[in-house]
Every structure is written in structure tokens, then in C-alpha cells.
Design a protein around this motif. Structure first.
Motif, short mmCIF file in Angstrom:
data_model
loop_
_atom_site.label_atom_id
_atom_site.label_comp_id
_atom_site.label_asym_id
_atom_site.label_seq_id
_atom_site.Cartn_x
_atom_site.Cartn_y
_atom_site.Cartn_z
N LEU A 1 0.86 -1.18 0.00
CA LEU A 1 0.00 0.00 0.00
C LEU A 1 0.89 1.23 0.00
O LEU A 1 1.86 1.29 0.77
CB LEU A 1 -0.90 0.01 1.24
CG LEU A 1 -1.85 -1.18 1.40
CD1 LEU A 1 -2.40 -1.22 2.82
CD2 LEU A 1 -2.99 -1.10 0.39
N VAL A 2 0.58 2.20 -0.85
CA VAL A 2 1.42 3.40 -0.96
C VAL A 2 0.57 4.66 -0.93
O VAL A 2 -0.62 4.64 -1.30
CB VAL A 2 2.27 3.38 -2.25
CG1 VAL A 2 3.24 2.21 -2.24
CG2 VAL A 2 1.39 3.33 -3.50
N THR A 3 1.19 5.74 -0.52
CA THR A 3 0.54 7.05 -0.49
C THR A 3 1.58 8.14 -0.71
O THR A 3 2.76 7.95 -0.41
CB THR A 3 -0.17 7.29 0.86
OG1 THR A 3 -0.77 8.59 0.87
CG2 THR A 3 0.77 7.17 2.04
N SER A 4 1.12 9.26 -1.24
CA SER A 4 1.98 10.43 -1.36
C SER A 4 2.09 11.19 -0.05
O SER A 4 2.93 12.07 0.10
CB SER A 4 1.42 11.37 -2.44
OG SER A 4 0.11 11.82 -2.07
N LYS A 5 1.24 10.83 0.90
CA LYS A 5 1.15 11.57 2.16
C LYS A 5 2.21 11.09 3.14
O LYS A 5 2.28 9.90 3.45
CB LYS A 5 -0.24 11.39 2.77
CG LYS A 5 -0.50 12.26 4.00
CD LYS A 5 -1.93 12.12 4.45
CE LYS A 5 -2.21 12.97 5.67
NZ LYS A 5 -1.98 14.42 5.39
N PRO A 6 3.02 11.98 3.67
CA PRO A 6 3.99 11.56 4.70
C PRO A 6 3.30 11.35 6.04
O PRO A 6 2.20 11.85 6.29
CB PRO A 6 4.96 12.75 4.76
CG PRO A 6 4.14 13.93 4.34
CD PRO A 6 3.16 13.40 3.33
N GLY A 7 3.95 10.57 6.89
CA GLY A 7 3.48 10.44 8.25
C GLY A 7 2.42 9.38 8.48
O GLY A 7 1.93 9.24 9.60
N ILE A 8 2.02 8.65 7.44
CA ILE A 8 1.06 7.56 7.61
C ILE A 8 1.86 6.27 7.75
O ILE A 8 2.57 5.86 6.83
CB ILE A 8 0.11 7.45 6.41
CG1 ILE A 8 -0.57 8.79 6.13
CG2 ILE A 8 -0.92 6.35 6.64
CD1 ILE A 8 -1.44 9.28 7.26
N GLY A 9 1.74 5.62 8.90
CA GLY A 9 2.59 4.47 9.15
C GLY A 9 1.95 3.13 8.90
O GLY A 9 2.58 2.22 8.36
N ASN A 10 0.68 2.97 9.26
CA ASN A 10 0.07 1.65 9.26
C ASN A 10 -1.41 1.75 8.95
O ASN A 10 -2.07 2.73 9.31
CB ASN A 10 0.26 0.99 10.62
CG ASN A 10 -0.39 -0.38 10.71
OD1 ASN A 10 0.05 -1.32 10.05
ND2 ASN A 10 -1.44 -0.50 11.51
N LEU A 11 -1.91 0.74 8.25
CA LEU A 11 -3.35 0.59 8.06
C LEU A 11 -3.76 -0.81 8.51
O LEU A 11 -3.11 -1.79 8.14
CB LEU A 11 -3.74 0.78 6.60
CG LEU A 11 -3.80 2.22 6.06
CD1 LEU A 11 -4.16 2.20 4.58
CD2 LEU A 11 -4.81 3.06 6.84
N SER B 1 -3.07 10.58 -1.64
CA SER B 1 -3.41 9.39 -2.42
C SER B 1 -3.32 8.11 -1.61
O SER B 1 -2.65 8.05 -0.57
CB SER B 1 -2.46 9.29 -3.62
OG SER B 1 -1.12 9.12 -3.18
N LEU B 2 -3.99 7.09 -2.10
CA LEU B 2 -3.86 5.73 -1.57
C LEU B 2 -3.96 4.77 -2.74
O LEU B 2 -4.95 4.77 -3.48
CB LEU B 2 -4.94 5.42 -0.54
CG LEU B 2 -4.90 4.00 0.06
CD1 LEU B 2 -3.59 3.77 0.80
CD2 LEU B 2 -6.09 3.78 1.00
N ALA B 3 -2.92 3.96 -2.94
CA ALA B 3 -2.86 3.05 -4.09
C ALA B 3 -2.13 1.79 -3.68
O ALA B 3 -1.63 1.67 -2.55
CB ALA B 3 -2.14 3.72 -5.27
N ASN C 1 5.30 6.82 -0.05
CA ASN C 1 5.43 6.28 1.29
C ASN C 1 4.76 4.92 1.32
O ASN C 1 3.56 4.79 1.06
CB ASN C 1 4.76 7.24 2.29
CG ASN C 1 4.76 6.72 3.70
OD1 ASN C 1 5.63 5.95 4.10
ND2 ASN C 1 3.77 7.14 4.49
N MET C 2 5.54 3.87 1.62
CA MET C 2 4.98 2.52 1.72
C MET C 2 4.47 2.29 3.15
O MET C 2 5.17 2.55 4.12
CB MET C 2 6.02 1.47 1.35
CG MET C 2 6.33 1.45 -0.12
SD MET C 2 7.47 0.12 -0.59
CE MET C 2 9.00 0.75 0.15
N LEU C 3 3.24 1.78 3.25
CA LEU C 3 2.59 1.62 4.55
C LEU C 3 2.76 0.21 5.09
O LEU C 3 2.79 -0.76 4.34
CB LEU C 3 1.10 1.93 4.43
CG LEU C 3 0.72 3.26 3.79
CD1 LEU C 3 -0.79 3.41 3.76
CD2 LEU C 3 1.36 4.42 4.53
N SER C 4 2.84 0.13 6.40
CA SER C 4 2.70 -1.17 7.05
C SER C 4 1.24 -1.61 6.93
O SER C 4 0.33 -0.78 6.86
CB SER C 4 3.09 -1.09 8.53
OG SER C 4 4.44 -0.75 8.68
#
Length: 286
Positions: free
Chosen positions: A119-129, A205-207, A222-225
């Protein structure tokens, strides 16, 4: 000039059937062939293209310009299989298994690596979903990130392997993805590279993508956990991260000539080092 012709940067927005006919046209016109270098034509899943560029560059350097390796953009797995069977390419890059019909037609595949599905996003600071949080974002039950910024979903076609992998994460996510596909204003990306482009460009974004694509193409995402586990080759190897895309090279019959030499390079220690440095768990044994 012999070497690596890499056309990935031109692929955004071109549909896969057009790319297939472009590959056939190039063969008919003789554009791909070189008088001084034996051609190797490669195309397929976008998740593999960035790493194949790096492998191709290393291979042609080692081979002292005896080969001309061309990477065709925007074919996808299905388009690459059609191009392979039409003789427009020599090696197809797949992110899904061959069907019984393909095996019966004499196609031969080997899995050269597995890369974490991320899971990836352009937004910094998002760690986990968590699975529940991701389902809520897809279904539109949650419309913003925690700071109030709108979430911009980047979806893939229903039949695409990325949609299948996303749906496989949980039953709730599969149901939410069906809802997401019917929501108004969703961004739909036809290719892996187009999805990454949209994800980089859109605020909040979320992709989905693969670690291989993010690393090999130096994507600013930013790759999410997921559910508390960060995606990595090590986590995939030890089983703590279980979500991956299998990547394979496919030929018509047993590979030979230039195609065989490139495949053997991919399987060599030098090729393996390039794969591992670009987000692949190398699954074969030497």
C-alpha cells in the motif's frame, strides 16, 4: 546502436492493446532489429519493468554489445502473452500463473522472484493501516486522513492482478473494493506505472504497488505497514509479511539463443544481487 532500449517513460496513458500492435508493427518494420546486435524483446507486467531495465543494462555491458535488449512498455501480463504467441516479443514478464491452455500451447515459465505487494501514499506520516481501516477507506465510510486531508483512491481494473491481490487481503476489503469500484470520482489506472504516477501526483493518495517497482523506479511514495507489519524482502522471507506478487519470465518452448543467455544472466549471482537490491525475494535455487 546495440544496448538497452528502454521505453518505460513513454508508457503512461497508452492502452495495452495499442502497445501490443506497436510491438508487432516494430517487428514488421524491422525497427527493433540491429545489424550489429542480436535482438531480445521483452515486455509484460509493469511491476517487472524497472528491474528488467537494470538487469538489461548489466547484461548488455557484460555481453560486450552482442545483444540489443528492447523493453516494450504497457503490455501487462495478458498483452505480453499475446505478443509472445504472435512472435512480437521473445520473453514475456508475468505476474500471474500460466493457464492450462498456455501450458498446452508450449509456453514455459519460471518464477524468478517474489516482491511484496504494498500500500502506498503520497502523504507523509502515515505508518500503518489495519484491514478494517483500509476497508473503511475503500468503501467511503472514512473519507479523510486523520488530519482532515481527503483520501484520493487510485484503483485498478477489476480483472487486474493488483485488484485480485487487494481483495485477497480480507473479506471485508474485498467487499469494500466492490463498493469502491462503484463510487463516483474514483481514479482508475490501467497500468502499474500509471498507478504510481497518479499516486505520486495526487495529494493524500492511496494506491497499491510492489516493492520492486517502488525501489527500481525510485518512486517518491510512502509505503505503509499493513496490520502492523512493514513490507520488506526480509519480512516476506520469514513469513511475517504474507502479501506478494509472483514474477515470472515466459518463453515459447524451452528458451534458446539470446533469450536463454539473458534468462541465465537473471539467474546468475550478479542477476540475483540486482533482484535482491530491488525488492525481490529470489525464490529459485542454483
Amino acid at each position: 546502436m546495440p544496448g538497452l532500449a528502454f521505453k518505460l517513460g513513454m508508457s503512461i496513458g497508452i492502452r495495452r492493446h495499442c502497445a501490443l500492435w506497436l510491438a508487432v508493427l516494430l517487428i514488421l518494420l524491422g525497427v527493433v532489429r540491429s545489424a550489429s546486435g542480436e535482438p531480445i524483446r521483452v515486455g509484460g507486467t509493469g511491476s517487472a519493468l524497472g528491474t528488467m531495465k537494470l538487469l538489461g543494462e548489466a547484461f548488455t555491458r557484460q555481453a560486450a554489445s552482442k545483444f540489443e535488449l528492447t523493453i516494450m512498455p504497457d503490455l501487462g501480463s495478458s498483452g505480453a502473452l499475446r505478443a509472445l504467441q504472435a512472435g512480437a516479443i521473445d520473453i514475456a514478464l508475468l505476474s500471474r500463473p500460466l493457464s492450462d491452455a498456455h501450458h498446452a500451447a508450449g509456453l514455459v515459465a519460471f518464477e524468478y522472484g517474489r516482491s511484496p505487494f504494498v500500500l502506498v501514499t503520497s502523504k507523509p506520516g502515515i505508518g500503518n493501516l489495519t484491514p478494517a481501516a483500509l476497508a473503511d477507506l475503500l468503501a467511503g465510510r472514512t473519507l479523510t486522513w486523520s488530519d482532515g486531508q481527503p483520501v484520493r483512491l487510485v484503483l485498478r481494473p477489476k480483472a487486474d492482478i493488483d485488484s485480485e491481490l487487494l481483495a485477497s487481503l480480507s473479506r471485508g476489503i474485498a467487499e469494500a473494493l466492490t463498493i469502491a469500484s462503484k463510487r463516483q470520482g474514483m481514479v482508475m489506472a490501467a497500468t502499474d506505472q500509471e498507478a504510481a504516477e497518479h499516486a505520486e501526483r495526487l495529494p493524500g493518495s492511496l494506491a497499491v504497488s510492489t516493492l520492486a517497482l517502488i525501489l527500481s523506479e525510485h518512486r517518491k511514495l510512502n509505503m505503509l505497514s499493513f496490520d502492523g507489519v512493514a513490507p520488506s524482502v526480509a519480512a516476506l522471507a520469514d513469513g511475517s509479511y504474507r502479501h506478494f506478487k509472483s514474477l515470472a519470465m515466459v518463453t515459447r518452448g524451452a528458451p534458446s539463443g539470446a533469450a536463454l543467455q539473458f534468462i541465465e544472466f537473471v539467474r546468475s549471482p550478479q542477476g540475483r544481487a540486482i533482484l535482491e537490491a530491488n525488492g525481490h525475494l529470489v525464490s529459485y535455487k542454483r
